[in-house]
Scaffold this motif. Structure first.
Motif, short mmCIF file in Angstrom:
data_model
loop_
_atom_site.label_atom_id
_atom_site.label_comp_id
_atom_site.label_asym_id
_atom_site.label_seq_id
_atom_site.Cartn_x
_atom_site.Cartn_y
_atom_site.Cartn_z
N SER A 103 0.84 -1.19 0.00
CA SER A 103 0.00 0.00 0.00
C SER A 103 0.87 1.25 0.00
O SER A 103 2.08 1.17 0.28
CB SER A 103 -0.90 0.01 1.24
OG SER A 103 -0.10 0.18 2.40
N THR A 117 -1.74 10.56 7.72
CA THR A 117 -3.03 9.87 7.74
C THR A 117 -2.86 8.54 7.01
O THR A 117 -2.01 8.41 6.12
CB THR A 117 -4.13 10.68 7.03
OG1 THR A 117 -3.73 10.89 5.68
CG2 THR A 117 -4.37 12.01 7.71
N PRO A 118 -3.69 7.55 7.35
CA PRO A 118 -3.54 6.24 6.69
C PRO A 118 -4.14 6.17 5.28
O PRO A 118 -3.76 5.32 4.51
CB PRO A 118 -4.28 5.28 7.63
CG PRO A 118 -5.22 6.14 8.40
CD PRO A 118 -4.61 7.50 8.47
N SER A 119 -5.04 7.08 4.95
CA SER A 119 -5.63 7.03 3.60
C SER A 119 -5.26 8.31 2.85
O SER A 119 -5.47 9.42 3.35
CB SER A 119 -7.15 6.89 3.69
OG SER A 119 -7.72 7.98 4.36
N ARG A 120 -4.70 8.16 1.68
CA ARG A 120 -4.27 9.26 0.81
C ARG A 120 -3.47 10.31 1.57
O ARG A 120 -3.89 11.48 1.66
CB ARG A 120 -5.45 9.89 0.09
CG ARG A 120 -6.13 8.93 -0.87
CD ARG A 120 -6.97 9.56 -1.93
NE ARG A 120 -6.44 10.73 -2.57
CZ ARG A 120 -5.64 10.73 -3.64
NH1 ARG A 120 -5.26 9.60 -4.17
NH2 ARG A 120 -5.24 11.85 -4.17
#
Length: 157
Positions: A103, A117-120
């Protein structure tokens, strides 16, 4: 280097401050996107970002572009801000897009950057800046707000 472009760039973080052309400075900093560059301009050296020279940091293949990048993959690099001990740097990233590959967060972590942040993620912190903050916080009690202000000041005094 026998190129037609003038040698006007030097790196403040490399062991030797040889003045190089744009192509050579980008080539020598393929995986060193947080180094501080200066440009000889109007009789003095002025700060210049690798970002401004078109530098792209490729993740997942030891600094080389992902072999899976094709016409269907996005052609543009993502921009992210990375906090480092020298200041806050804008960086262009190209992630590995291999099928079954790691990822984006994992690729950032493997490169030594902790995403905000973990998303985008649009912000990341180098492990060096986190270690520096930890030491300063434990020894002098500096808080995150003041530490961030000092990084902003180091970026552009």
């Amino acid at each position: 280097c026998n190129r037609d472009s003038p040698a006007v760039y030097r790196c403040m973080d490399c062991d030797h401050n040889n003045v190089r052309c744009q192509a050579c400075i980008l080539d020598s900093h393929r995986q060193l996107s947080l180094h501080r560059i200066e440009e000889w301009k109007e009789g003095h050296f002025a700060r210049k970002m690798l970002f401004d020279l078109g530098h792209v940091l490729y993740l997942g293949h030891d600094g080389a572009p992902c072999p899976e990048l094709t016409q269907t993959a996005p052609r543009t690099a993502e921009e992210i801000s990375i906090a480092h001990v020298h200041g806050i740097h804008p960086v262009r990233l190209r992630y590995c897009v291999c099928i079954g590959g790691p990822s984006h967060v994992c690729q950032l972590l493997r490169a030594g950057f902790v995403p905000g942040t973990p998303s985008r993620p649009e912000t990341a912190y180098s492990t060096d800046v986190l270690a520096l903050f930890h030491t300063l916080n434990m020894e002098s009690g500096i808080n995150m707000y003041d530490f961030h202000k000092s990084l902003v000041r180091r970026t552009d005094n």
